[in-house]
Write a protein that holds these residues in place. Structure first.
Motif, short mmCIF file in Angstrom:
data_model
loop_
_atom_site.label_atom_id
_atom_site.label_comp_id
_atom_site.label_asym_id
_atom_site.label_seq_id
_atom_site.Cartn_x
_atom_site.Cartn_y
_atom_site.Cartn_z
N VAL A 4 40.87 45.35 39.32
CA VAL A 4 39.59 45.67 38.58
C VAL A 4 39.98 46.97 37.82
CG1 VAL A 4 37.27 46.28 38.81
CG2 VAL A 4 38.45 44.69 40.40
N SER B 91 42.29 39.49 41.52
CA SER B 91 42.11 40.07 40.08
C SER B 91 42.33 41.77 40.47
CB SER B 91 40.86 40.17 39.32
OG SER B 91 39.96 40.51 40.02
N ARG C 152 39.24 43.13 34.06
CA ARG C 152 40.15 42.58 35.31
C ARG C 152 41.44 42.06 34.56
NH1 ARG C 152 36.95 41.38 40.15
NH2 ARG C 152 35.01 42.43 39.94
#
Length: 690
Positions: free
Chosen positions: A347, A345, A329
């Protein structure tokens, strides 16, 4: 579901390899033709054979404890239906199911019998308590009647009675109540007061306190002088209050004979107690001042399993983390100055599809749904020097290259085992990887392969391309196969020279274009866990399970320094960003070593001596990191604590207490934030501004 003999042979072969039985593994693999087995080794997680055996034992336990309809075997009623009897491994491996059920039945019968006996004992104890309470009540009633009858003729209780007599009468009543009632609040307070200093002292490692000893001595002395017993007799009666005056005078005389020396002793003890109390209080205040409060901590949640690695971008405040949930992340932390919100975040999914070159951001089924194994744990990552690319390595043997938006740029799929280390060179055109397959590979990230067809076979190296406009395979510049066991760490010395270490206890210095190692360092007696070149590329530090770290030079074969102060395995080492070749050339060069003995040591390189031992942790220390200016050192341990230390003095400066074991700590580029990743899937960012 069943396993073929070839699959069993492969599991045994892998177990022998992972356990270090290299000769046995070679012989077994040769005899069972393991190279012809149709098993993809990258899909088999480490410890698979042991996991199968454990699950088999668990199945036998279930079979012995459950009936065919799912109910608990041997349960006599609904209250016991959830009980589960644990069996010993010896029983599970040597007995049939019927015999195991007999064992379960016998254990349950013993538990029921013990339960019945406990209940009977509780009932008897309750009856005794009730009887004792009635006797105490009767005694109290008699005492009150006696006092009421004596009040009219007792001058101490008349309006004109002396204050001294009133005080003693009250004291006599209080002592009588305490003697007959061990749970009296005053007794409890006295016991707590006597016990409290000892507890506090043991908590801070100071031994017994002066207060606890002096209280006990005074209590024993008073009992001896007054003829008191340790415990009051059940039916003590109050003396007629007419004798109160005599008792007061008698107590006064006895006290006058012994109190002078005793008072001096008490005053001295109180002074000592006061000093100890001040020191303890001062220690508590100091520890409290060192603790980092929640207002300085940002917790990042999103990973589903333990987070093994984290690293800040060298050019901006972007934090990368890698986890056992098959993802990495990219986090953008919040900014206090700008009021920017953080916590979101990007991914980076490490799926089977993008291991062969598909686009990372394409819609995907959940990794856990399709691949329950741990084959794609993200074990390592590294930013390029300009912060534009992130390289990640995983258990599936592939390295992946991402940009800062989370787009998959390259897939590097030539290794035949998990990747444990990845490093960019300073120019950012070459990537170095080390793997369990015993090799290290240098990847040319500027050159693309000529055609996808050149990557079809395992012998050629790379997996075939997917959408080449989205993700392409890297080019193997050179593969180095000098080690005889898994490669654990790699580190660049210059743009075309690097070192590798392995579980085979060896360290090799390699040069691009050379088919043999340019230098071999042999001296460790156990696995070499990590290696690091100093900022100038002159000194190489290594650490090992042999409890030593060593400093090597290219112009000699034996270690320059052999550092032996640790008492257990040394997991990692780090150089300070100081000295020649660093951004702080005027400061002296230091090296930090972190060990399973729960300590961190700081070493100077003029004489190879230990400057400071940092010993506040209570569990193995897995990570250390110097601040960019070299003034502070952050340490992370499985005791859930992140400590920050002054490098100059070795003094503890700050502490953050997390909720899981810490695998990695790292500083951002300007030294204002420290990140830590935890075993409970959390990532924390600590604002550190002195």
């Amino acid at each position: 579901m069943s396993l073929t003999s070839d699959e069993v042979n492969y599991l045994v072969f892998r177990y022998l390899q992972e356990s270090g039985f290299q000769h046995a593994a070679f012989t077994f693999g040769h005899e069972c033709l393991i190279h012809k087995v149709d098993v993809n080794g990258n899909d088999v997680p480490p410890g698979c054979l042991v996991s199968f055996l454990q699950k088999g034992l668990q199945y036998l336990e279930l079979e012995a404890n459950l009936n065919s309809d799912g109910s608990t075997f041997g349960a006599m009623d609904e209250a016991n239906s959830s009980d589960f009897t644990l069996l010993q491994p010896d029983d599970l491996m040597t007995k049939e199911v019927d015999e195991l059920r007999e064992t379960v039945r016998a254990k349950r019968e013993r538990e029921r019998e013990l339960h019945r006996n406990n209940n009977a004992g509780k009932r008897n104890a309750q009856n005794e308590n009730n009887s004792s309470a009635r006797m105490q009540q009767q005694h109290q009633d008699g005492t009150n009647k006696s006092k009421k009858s004596s009040h009219p003729s007792n001058p101490a209780n008349t309006k004109g009675g002396s204050q001294e007599q009133k005080s003693f009468a009250h004291l006599n009543q209080s002592n009588s109540n305490k003697a007959g009632n061990p749970s009296h609040p005053t007794n409890q307070a006295t016991d707590a007061t006597a016990a409290k200093p000892t507890t506090t002292a043991s908590k801070f490692g100071a031994g017994k306190s002066h207060t606890g000893r002096s209280e006990e001595l005074r209590r024993q002395q008073q009992q001896k002088e007054h003829g008191e017993e340790d415990e009051a007799t059940p039916m003590d009666e109050d003396k007629p209050n007419a004798d109160a005056g005599v008792a007061v005078k008698h107590e006064s005389k006895v006290g006058s004979k012994s109190t002078k020396a005793e008072d001096e002793e008490e005053e001295e003890a109180q002074e000592d107690d006061s000093g100890d109390g001040d020191k303890t209080q001062q220690g508590l205040l100091t520890d409290a001042a060192h603790v980092i409060g929640p207002e300085c901590v940002e917790t990042l949640e999103g990973h589903k399993q333990e987070v093994f690695i984290c690293q800040w971008s060298p050019t901006e405040d972007i934090l990368a983390s890698g986890s056992g949930d098959s993802t990495a992340r990219l986090w953008q932390p919040k900014s206090k100055d700008s009021g920017q919100q953080g916590g979101a975040s990007v991914v980076l999914r490490h799926s089977a599809e993008n291991a062969h070159g598909t686009h990372a951001n394409a819609p995907q089924q959940s990794e856990n749904e399709r691949h329950p194994s741990k084959a794609r744990d993200v074990t390592t990552l590294d930013w390029s020097s300009d912060g534009s690319l992130l390289a990640t390595g995983s258990y599936d043997g592939s390295a992946r290259i991402w940009n800062t938006e989370g787009k998959l740029i390259n897939v590097l799929a030539h290794h035949k085992g998990p990747i444990f280390s990845l490093k960019w060179n300073r120019s950012g055109n070459l990537l170095l990887s080390g793997s369990v397959d015993k090799t290290a590979i240098v990847w040319d990230m500027k050159k693309k392969s000529s055609s996808p067809s050149s990557h079809k076979s395992d012998e050629a190296g790379n997996a075939p391309d997917g959408d080449s406009s989205q993700a392409s395979n890297g080019f193997v510049k050179q593969q180095f196969a000098f080690h005889s066991a898994p490669t654990l760490d790699v580190d660049w010395r210059s743009d075309d020279s690097f070192a590798t270490c392995s579980t085979d206890k060896m360290i090799y210095v390699c040069q691009l274009g050379s088919k043999s190692a340019v230098k071999t360092f042999a001296g460790h007696q156990d696995e070499v866990n990590a290696i690091k070149w100093d900022p100038s590329g002159t000194l190489l530090a290594s650490c090992s399970d042999d409890c030593t770290s060593k400093i090597w030079r290219m112009d000699q074969d034996v270690p320059l320094y052999d550092l032996k102060k640790h008492s257990r395995e040394i997991y990692t080492i780090k150089w300070s960003p100081t000295g020649k070749g660093s951004i702080n050339p005027s400061k002296p060069l230091l090296m930090a070593s972190a060990s399973f003995d729960a300590t961190v040591r700081l070493w100077e390189m003029e004489r190879g001596t230990c400057l400071h031992e940092l010993s506040k942790h209570t569990d193995p220390v897995y990570s250390v990191a110097f601040s960019p200016d070299g003034a502070y050192l952050a340490t992370g341990s499985f005791d859930k604590s992140l400590h920050i230390w002054s490098v100059a003095s070795g003094q503890h400066v700050r502490t953050f207490k997390g909720t899981g074991g810490i695998f990695e700590v790292c500083w951002n580029r300007d030294g204002t934030k420290v990140a830590a990743c935890f075993s409970n899937s959390k990532v924390s960012i600590i604002d550190f501004r002195m």
